[in-house]
Design a protein around this motif. Structure first.
Motif, short mmCIF file in Angstrom:
data_model
loop_
_atom_site.label_atom_id
_atom_site.label_comp_id
_atom_site.label_asym_id
_atom_site.label_seq_id
_atom_site.Cartn_x
_atom_site.Cartn_y
_atom_site.Cartn_z
N ALA A 1 3.54 14.43 -11.22
CA ALA A 1 4.07 14.89 -12.68
C ALA A 1 3.17 15.59 -14.17
N ARG A 2 1.58 14.52 -13.64
CA ARG A 2 0.34 15.54 -13.97
C ARG A 2 0.43 17.28 -13.99
N VAL A 3 0.63 17.61 -12.58
CA VAL A 3 0.37 18.83 -12.34
C VAL A 3 1.87 19.65 -13.13
N ALA A 4 3.07 18.92 -13.38
CA ALA A 4 3.88 19.71 -13.78
C ALA A 4 4.31 20.47 -15.21
N ASP A 5 2.83 19.32 -16.01
CA ASP A 5 2.52 18.66 -17.23
C ASP A 5 1.98 20.04 -17.63
N VAL B 1 1.02 -1.24 0.06
CA VAL B 1 0.01 -0.31 -0.05
C VAL B 1 1.12 1.16 -0.43
N MET B 2 2.34 1.47 1.08
CA MET B 2 2.46 2.63 1.10
C MET B 2 3.40 2.40 -0.69
N THR B 3 4.04 1.43 -1.48
CA THR B 3 4.13 2.31 -3.15
C THR B 3 3.26 2.30 -3.52
N TYR B 4 1.91 2.24 -3.67
CA TYR B 4 0.91 2.64 -4.60
C TYR B 4 0.86 3.84 -4.08
N GLY B 5 0.92 4.01 -2.82
CA GLY B 5 0.88 5.65 -2.23
C GLY B 5 2.17 6.31 -3.02
N LEU B 6 2.94 6.04 -3.06
CA LEU B 6 4.17 6.51 -3.70
C LEU B 6 4.19 6.69 -5.04
N ALA B 7 3.66 5.74 -5.60
CA ALA B 7 3.54 5.45 -6.74
C ALA B 7 1.90 6.68 -6.87
N THR B 8 1.14 6.63 -6.65
CA THR B 8 -0.21 7.87 -6.88
C THR B 8 0.53 9.15 -6.43
N GLU B 9 1.57 10.05 -5.75
CA GLU B 9 2.00 10.78 -5.51
C GLU B 9 3.32 11.37 -7.49
N ALA B 10 3.70 10.00 -6.97
CA ALA B 10 4.67 10.37 -8.29
C ALA B 10 3.96 10.68 -9.33
N SER B 11 2.94 10.22 -9.60
CA SER B 11 2.25 10.63 -11.09
C SER B 11 1.24 11.35 -11.32
N GLN B 12 0.56 11.89 -9.89
CA GLN B 12 -0.07 12.87 -9.74
C GLN B 12 0.98 14.49 -9.90
N TYR C 1 -8.07 24.04 -14.93
CA TYR C 1 -7.79 24.50 -14.12
C TYR C 1 -8.21 22.88 -12.58
N ASN C 2 -9.37 22.32 -13.57
CA ASN C 2 -9.62 22.19 -12.30
C ASN C 2 -8.81 20.50 -12.37
N ASP C 3 -8.54 20.29 -13.35
CA ASP C 3 -8.01 18.86 -13.58
C ASP C 3 -6.13 19.33 -12.64
N LEU C 4 -5.98 20.44 -12.52
CA LEU C 4 -4.45 21.00 -11.92
C LEU C 4 -4.74 20.86 -9.66
N GLN C 5 -5.71 20.83 -9.91
CA GLN C 5 -6.24 21.09 -8.22
C GLN C 5 -6.63 19.70 -7.78
N THR C 6 -7.46 19.42 -8.86
CA THR C 6 -7.55 17.31 -8.64
C THR C 6 -6.58 17.05 -8.50
N SER C 7 -5.20 16.56 -9.33
CA SER C 7 -4.58 16.47 -9.27
C SER C 7 -3.65 16.59 -7.77
N ARG C 8 -3.50 18.14 -7.55
CA ARG C 8 -2.37 18.75 -6.78
C ARG C 8 -3.34 17.36 -5.22
N GLU C 9 -4.21 17.19 -5.35
CA GLU C 9 -5.59 16.43 -4.59
C GLU C 9 -5.06 15.00 -3.78
N HIS C 10 -5.09 14.78 -5.12
CA HIS C 10 -4.05 13.21 -5.71
C HIS C 10 -3.15 13.57 -5.19
N ALA C 11 -2.70 13.67 -5.27
CA ALA C 11 -0.83 13.85 -4.88
C ALA C 11 -0.94 13.94 -3.38
#
Length: 298
Positions: free
Chosen positions: A209-213, A196-207, A228-238
């Motif tokens: 990356a989406r914010v950076a794009d 589960v910890m690995t999943y959390g780290l992978a989720t943060e990394a992918s989100q 803008y909505n996608d940016l806020q959602t990605s930050r929350e998921h990260a």
């Protein structure tokens, strides 16, 4: 903490050192320690004395017999303090006399031997204590006068109910096999938490990356409402992924330490019989109490 220190001190006083007892005497000694831990001092003395008699060679078994005499003396003095009666001191006097006589016979050319002098000095201490009870302190009581036996009246026998052995101490220690199973299950839970910890780290990394794009868009191109909505959602998921990784990482560390401890304890308990664990619980939590028997005598 105080109760754990008291328990540790108790084993230092009563448990003979490893290697000085014969196998048969060690079995009696272990049973005596269980009686003592249960607060049953009189049966504990009986088992200590049985261990003492199991090593009859006063010369060859000197170290073990000395420590068992010390254990019996400590237990009988505790029993005297509890009851205030002369009987425990009478028995102590008899044991010390027997021990001193055996040492004298085993070492006829060493009348000033330290162990012999110590036994006689402790015998004298017991004699002085008994002086306060009078000259007949250790005299056995007279036999009871038999009363006239009346003819029994016929009655319906009451149903017999099994009685628990009042002198058998309760042993709530967890068996080594159950400790091993609990340790394996706990380590298995650790693996799940690490996943589960690995999943959390992978989720943060992918989100992230989406914010950076999204943030890399040219400055002259404003964000659309959807971006803008996608940016806020990605930050929350990260942020959620990071929290999951931190929480499960801490829990995995705790369960890994607990599982390893349980497996080590199971191995030591099965091999030496000197390590044991007993559960405890309260309205606010629970856990294990570890016991280690260390050997020496007073």
């Amino acid at each position: 903490m105080k109760s754990m220190l008291d328990s540790f001190a108790l084993f230092l006083v009563l448990a003979p050192a490893s290697g000085v007892l014969s196998p048969e005497a060690a079995e009696y000694n272990a049973k005596a320690m269980r009686f003592y831990d249960a607060g049953q001092l009189a049966p504990a003395v009986d088992e200590f004395y049985a261990a003492y008699q199991a090593m009859p060679d006063a010369r060859h078994d000197l170290a073990g017999r000395e420590q068992l005499v010390g254990a019996m003396r400590s237990t009988l003095l505790d029993l005297h303090d509890q009851t205030g009666e002369a009987a425990p001191i009478c028995r102590l006097q008899s044991i010390l006399q027997e021990h001193a006589d055996a040492l004298t016979a085993a070492f006829p050319n060493d009348s000033d031997k330290l162990e012999t002098r110590s036994a006689r000095a402790r015998h004298e201490e017991a004699t002085q204590q008994l002086a306060a009870f009078g000259p007949d302190a250790c005299k056995p009581p007279p036999p009871p006068i038999p009363a006239a036996i009346a003819a029994p009246e016929p009655s319906v026998p009451a149903p017999s109910t099994p009685r628990a052995d009042a002198t058998q101490p309760q042993d709530d220690a967890i068996p080594p096999r159950q400790l091993k199973i609990a340790g394996g299950v706990t380590l298995g839970l650790t693996a799940v938490l690490l996943g589960v910890m690995t999943y959390g780290l992978a989720t943060e990394a992918s989100q992230r990356a989406r914010v950076a794009d999204i943030n890399d868009k040219p400055a002259d191109c404003p964000l659309t409402l959807a971006e803008y909505n996608d940016l806020q959602t990605s930050r929350e998921h990260a942020l959620a992924g990071r929290r999951i990784a931190i929480g499960t990482g801490i829990a995995a560390g705790v369960t890994a330490a607990l599982g390893t401890t349980l497996l080590v304890l199971a191995h030591r308990s099965a091999r030496t019989k000197r390590w044991s664990a007993a559960p405890w619980w309260s309205p606010t939590g629970g856990g294990l109490t570890l016991h280690v028997k260390l050997g020496t005598a007073r």
